[in-house]
Design an enzyme around this catalytic site. Structure first.
Site, PDB file in Angstrom:
ATOM      1  N   ASP A   1     -12.202  -2.079 -12.257  1.00 56.02           N
ATOM      2  CA  ASP A   1     -11.223  -0.929 -11.995  1.00 56.02           C
ATOM      3  C   ASP A   1     -11.894   0.186 -12.705  1.00 56.02           C
ATOM      4  O   ASP A   1     -13.099   0.273 -12.941  1.00 56.02           O
ATOM      5  CB  ASP A   1      -9.916  -1.123 -12.967  1.00 56.02           C
ATOM      6  CG  ASP A   1      -9.308  -2.355 -12.541  1.00 56.02           C
ATOM      7  OD1 ASP A   1      -9.024  -2.505 -11.265  1.00 56.02           O
ATOM      8  OD2 ASP A   1      -8.432  -2.957 -13.071  1.00 56.02           O
TER       9      ASP A   1
ATOM     10  N   ASP B   1      -8.595  -7.732 -13.469  1.00 55.68           N
ATOM     11  CA  ASP B   1      -7.628  -8.520 -14.325  1.00 55.68           C
ATOM     12  C   ASP B   1      -7.121  -9.362 -13.083  1.00 55.68           C
ATOM     13  O   ASP B   1      -5.859  -9.256 -12.610  1.00 55.68           O
ATOM     14  CB  ASP B   1      -6.493  -7.561 -14.656  1.00 55.68           C
ATOM     15  CG  ASP B   1      -7.114  -6.576 -15.485  1.00 55.68           C
ATOM     16  OD1 ASP B   1      -7.979  -6.871 -16.340  1.00 55.68           O
ATOM     17  OD2 ASP B   1      -6.650  -5.528 -15.555  1.00 55.68           O
TER      18      ASP B   1
ATOM     19  N   ASP C   1      -6.302  -8.657  -8.016  1.00 55.41           N
ATOM     20  CA  ASP C   1      -6.825  -7.719  -9.129  1.00 55.41           C
ATOM     21  C   ASP C   1      -5.661  -6.936  -9.513  1.00 55.41           C
ATOM     22  O   ASP C   1      -5.024  -6.037  -8.940  1.00 55.41           O
ATOM     23  CB  ASP C   1      -8.077  -6.701  -8.898  1.00 55.41           C
ATOM     24  CG  ASP C   1      -8.324  -5.982 -10.203  1.00 55.41           C
ATOM     25  OD1 ASP C   1      -7.813  -6.370 -10.975  1.00 55.41           O
ATOM     26  OD2 ASP C   1      -9.139  -5.242  -9.889  1.00 55.41           O
TER      27      ASP C   1
ATOM     28  N   ASP D   1      -2.922  -4.415 -10.996  1.00 61.76           N
ATOM     29  CA  ASP D   1      -3.115  -2.861 -11.830  1.00 61.76           C
ATOM     30  C   ASP D   1      -1.899  -2.712 -11.988  1.00 61.76           C
ATOM     31  O   ASP D   1      -0.961  -2.565 -11.413  1.00 61.76           O
ATOM     32  CB  ASP D   1      -3.615  -2.163 -10.316  1.00 61.76           C
ATOM     33  CG  ASP D   1      -4.102  -0.651 -10.692  1.00 61.76           C
ATOM     34  OD1 ASP D   1      -3.243  -0.179 -11.427  1.00 61.76           O
ATOM     35  OD2 ASP D   1      -5.189  -0.174 -10.408  1.00 61.76           O
TER      36      ASP D   1
ATOM     37  N   ASP E   1      -4.665  -5.274  -6.042  1.00 64.37           N
ATOM     38  CA  ASP E   1      -5.588  -5.245  -5.043  1.00 64.37           C
ATOM     39  C   ASP E   1      -5.785  -6.489  -4.375  1.00 64.37           C
ATOM     40  O   ASP E   1      -6.034  -7.564  -5.390  1.00 64.37           O
ATOM     41  CB  ASP E   1      -6.995  -4.542  -5.422  1.00 64.37           C
ATOM     42  CG  ASP E   1      -6.921  -3.205  -5.690  1.00 64.37           C
ATOM     43  OD1 ASP E   1      -6.131  -2.669  -4.925  1.00 64.37           O
ATOM     44  OD2 ASP E   1      -7.383  -2.866  -6.774  1.00 64.37           O
TER      45      ASP E   1
ATOM     46  N   SER F   1       4.747  -9.037  35.904  1.00 64.17           N
ATOM     47  CA  SER F   1       4.564  -7.429  36.103  1.00 64.17           C
ATOM     48  C   SER F   1       5.284  -7.208  37.542  1.00 64.17           C
ATOM     49  O   SER F   1       6.583  -7.568  37.572  1.00 64.17           O
ATOM     50  CB  SER F   1       3.003  -7.007  36.141  1.00 64.17           C
ATOM     51  OG  SER F   1       3.115  -5.614  35.886  1.00 64.17           O
TER      52      SER F   1
ATOM     53  N   ASP G   1     -10.237  -1.177  46.443  1.00 63.87           N
ATOM     54  CA  ASP G   1      -9.932   0.044  45.513  1.00 63.87           C
ATOM     55  C   ASP G   1      -8.573   0.281  45.309  1.00 63.87           C
ATOM     56  O   ASP G   1      -7.952   1.070  46.191  1.00 63.87           O
ATOM     57  CB  ASP G   1     -10.723   1.116  45.866  1.00 63.87           C
ATOM     58  CG  ASP G   1     -10.504   2.305  45.068  1.00 63.87           C
ATOM     59  OD1 ASP G   1      -9.988   2.143  43.784  1.00 63.87           O
ATOM     60  OD2 ASP G   1     -10.780   3.588  45.526  1.00 63.87           O
TER      61      ASP G   1
END
Length: 699
Positions: free
Chosen positions: A38, A44, A94, A96, A102, A361, A639
């Site tokens: 940090d 932590d 971690d 916070d 985190d 479709s 095409d």
């Protein structure tokens, strides 16, 4: 654009079995070389443990402050079913105190290599990317509990369910409906279908939860006065916790919910077993209705084949091949082309030789319109073609008039009231209905069964793509969903529900909440698929050449073909470390891979779990494609999407001459291939005859 093929019904129904549960003990030991820091201190770290196959159970270690080498030595226990695929998820965070914790990395571990009675120690490492390591111990022991009843098709597993009924004990509760302050009760059972239920208590207060019989969860209850703005933070003052394991089946038990400053509340709890029969068809065999249709349709096909092939005898049922038409997508051009192809087949007397018609479709728009008439294939197709032509060449401005927009809004509100999640695709479905029909078409998919009662038409199969909502390209994850008048489901997993129940809510293969069947226009919105794309798909499609797209598809197919073999090893997902990255990186990836306009329906596979050996089931497949030969490729070099082409994907208004030209070209292409089609039918009949002969005769 269409191809005739043969299709035979597999015969793999589900099976029932009793299987014991096992106790998995996981001990999180320590981690080393955690390099994150940090602003003012070292990390932590703490670890969370979760098994998706044990719903409602999530564990967390204590937090070790300011340490890159944390030692936890904490033990956690899961009650698992050995017949399902159990993948443990370990997340290291971690902590916070100011911002959100985190997520540093996670490990996905398939516990199938943990042998009963033996202690297994694993070290998960981030090498070669880094030096972080996590030590974990595993132990598996058999329990003394009675076996759990399972239903499986060897790909999916439906586990045994129990029902928990909770009602107010009127005689024992001092709270009454005449109290000035009404009492609000919150019940929570994590991992159950209902999860959380909240209601103002009254004389008829009753609740029901559906949960796995082997679940080691707990029911939590708390009460507050309606005049209070929040639940009491003091759990001991107004909180009841009842472990599910303490409840004997069929025995009613009364509990007191402690409260403060409000009258007392007593609840009666009773647990019962749920019905064993599944509402989901779990198996790779065809449903009874489709099997009966095949028998009826073969009689029609046999007569047609005798005529077109000029046979001198009647065909027996086992000699009749299964022939299908597979129509591609592409908006209005696919719709128009399919009309032309079907018209040609009808002129050649070949339409009655077809057993199935599948489409996606725009081709589904043709199919849905035709199957509104139970006798469509026995009538002249010029009528439906004229109808489609009139609506395709008309102006579409009226579709967006204030009156129409108001009607769309009104129907979407009604749909939401019925319990359906409404999305942009639902609005598109209503707009599409106005474009193609200029009126509300009150038709449902299940009503198309009348077009199949006498075997007078081929059976329609409407296809749609199931994709991951976020984080994956369509090429990385896509599954075909089949819709027929009889069933909707995944052939990949061997799981289907009756068509009239699609959109209703299921849990562990059982119907929980039935919703009214959708009008077919809302399904046409799903079948369109174009709105399921994300920005990454569109970006790739715009910038890549045709050759690049083909190579990309080949690479994806090759990876999929290699996956099943790798899954058979015990090291699959043994140490998969996923690092989230920065918030900016996650937001950018979400922008690219998110699907803002996708349609979503209730998942009828909810709760079902993968069988531990699902990848070895021969009917399970992660893909379905047949590669074309080099001789076939030039046929598709037309095409249809150029800048000056009238048949671009998003064009919904044609000139009359453009519609007629595409229709006539499609008609000609099929009639010009009459010889090849007849030869294919003869070959299919020959293979069918060989397969029907006794083994001794073949030898």
């Amino acid at each position: 654009m269409e191809r005739l093929t043969t299709r035979g019904p597999p015969d793999h129904p589900h099976q029932e079995e009793a299987s014991a549960c096992w106790r998995l003990t996981v001990r999180v030991l320590e981690a080393r070389n955690l390099g994150w820091t940090d602003l003012l201190s070292e990390a932590d770290p703490y670890v969370t443990l979760e098994l998706p196959t044990v719903p409602g159970t999530k564990f967390k270690t204590k937090t070790i402050t300011n340490s890159c080498h944390p030692v936890w030595n904490e033990t956690f226990s899961f009650l698992i079913q050995s017949q399902v695929k159990n993948v443990l998820e370990l997340n290291v965070y971690d902590e916070d105190s100011v911002t959100e914790d985190d997520a540093c990395f996670k490990v996905l571990y398939d516990i199938s290599e943990v042998l009963p009675g033996q202690l297994l120690r694993k070290t998960f490492s981030l090498r070669p990317q880094g030096q972080e390591e996590l030590d974990v111990e595993f132990k598996l022991e058999k329990t003394s509990d009675s076996p759990e009843n399972l239903i499986t098709n060897n790909v999916l597993v439906a586990r045994e369910l129990s029902c928990l009924d909770v009602c107010l004990d009127r005689a024992g509760s001092t709270a009454t409906v005449t109290d000035q302050d009404k009492l609000e009760l919150e019940l929570v059972l994590k991992g159950s279908y209902e999860d959380t239920q909240t209601s103002v208590l009254g004389p008829a207060s009753a609740f029901r939860f559906h949960y796995m019989a082997a679940q080691e969860g707990k029911l939590s209850a708390r009460v507050r006065s309606s005049s209070s703005n929040s639940w009491s933070s003091d759990e001991s003052a107004g909180h009841l916790t009842v472990p599910l394991r303490s409840l004997a089946v069929g025995k009613e038990v009364t509990f007191h919910v402690p409260t403060t400053n409000t009258p007392g509340v007593r609840l009666q709890l009773k647990t019962e077993g749920c019905p064993k029969e599944l509402d989901v068809h779990l198996g790779f065999d065809l449903c009874a209705e489709e099997k009966a249709f095949l028998s009826r349709r073969k009689q029609v096909v046999a007569k047609a084949l005798k005529h077109v092939l000029q046979l001198d005898r009647d065909l027996q049922e086992d000699e009749v091949p299964i022939v299908g038409i597979m129509a591609t997508g592409g908006g209005a051009r696919a719709m128009t082309a399919l009309y032309g192809h079907l018209l040609a087949l009808q002129k050649l007397g070949l339409l009655d030789c077809v057993t199935y018609i599948s489409g996606i479709s725009g081709s589904t728009w043709t199919m849905a319109h035709l199957y509104g008439d139970p006798e469509w294939s026995q009538k002249d197709l010029e009528g439906p073609i004229k109808y489609a032509r009139e609506h395709l060449v008309k102006s579409k401005m009226e579709v967006f008039s204030p009156e129409r927009l108001a009607s769309y809004h009104q129907e979407l509100e009604l749909r939401a009231q019925q319990g359906y999640p409404t999305t942009f695709v639902d609005l598109w479905a209503l707009v599409l209905e106005s474009m193609l029909h200029n009126q509300v078409m009150d038709q449902k998919l299940s009503e198309q069964k009348t077009a199949l009662e006498q075997g007078q038409n081929p059976l329609p199969l409407y296809l749609s793509l199931n994709v991951k909502e976020n984080n994956l390209e369509t090429f990385d994850f896509k599954e075909w969903v089949e819709f027929s008048p009889y069933e909707v489901g995944f052939l990949k997993y061997g799981a289907f529900v009756p068509s009239e129940l699609f959109g209703s809510e299921f849990f562990m293969g059982q119907l929980m909440r039935k919703l009214p069947e959708s009008r077919i226009c809302f399904l046409e919105g799903i079948w369109s698929n174009i709105l399921s794309l994300n920005l990454l798909d569109v970006w790739y499609d715009l910038l890549s050449s045709e050759d690049t797209r083909k190579q990309h598809l080949k690479d994806k197919i090759r990876n999929l073909e290699e996956s099943p073999a790798s899954l058979k090893t015990s090291s699959w997902l043994e140490a998969s470390w996923l690092q989230p990255g920065t918030a900016l990186a996650k937001a950018f990836k979400g922008l690219l891979t998110g699907r803002p306009f996708h349609q979503h329906s209730c998942n009828f596979l909810r709760g079902l779990q993968l069988h531990r050996n699902y990848y070895s089931q021969k009917d399970f497949s992660t893909w379905a494609g047949v590669q074309r030969s080099p001789a076939e490729l030039p046929v598709g070099q037309v095409d249809l999407t150029g800048t000056n082409s009238p048949y671009s994907l998003f064009n919904m208004t044609y000139k009359e001459e453009d519609f007629d030209h595409l229709l006539q070209l499609s008609d000609y292409n099929v009639r010009n291939s009459q010889g090849a089609i007849l030869q294919a039918l003869r070959t299919a009949m020959k293979h069918r005859a060989l397969g029907a002969r006794p083994r001794a005769a073949q030898n």
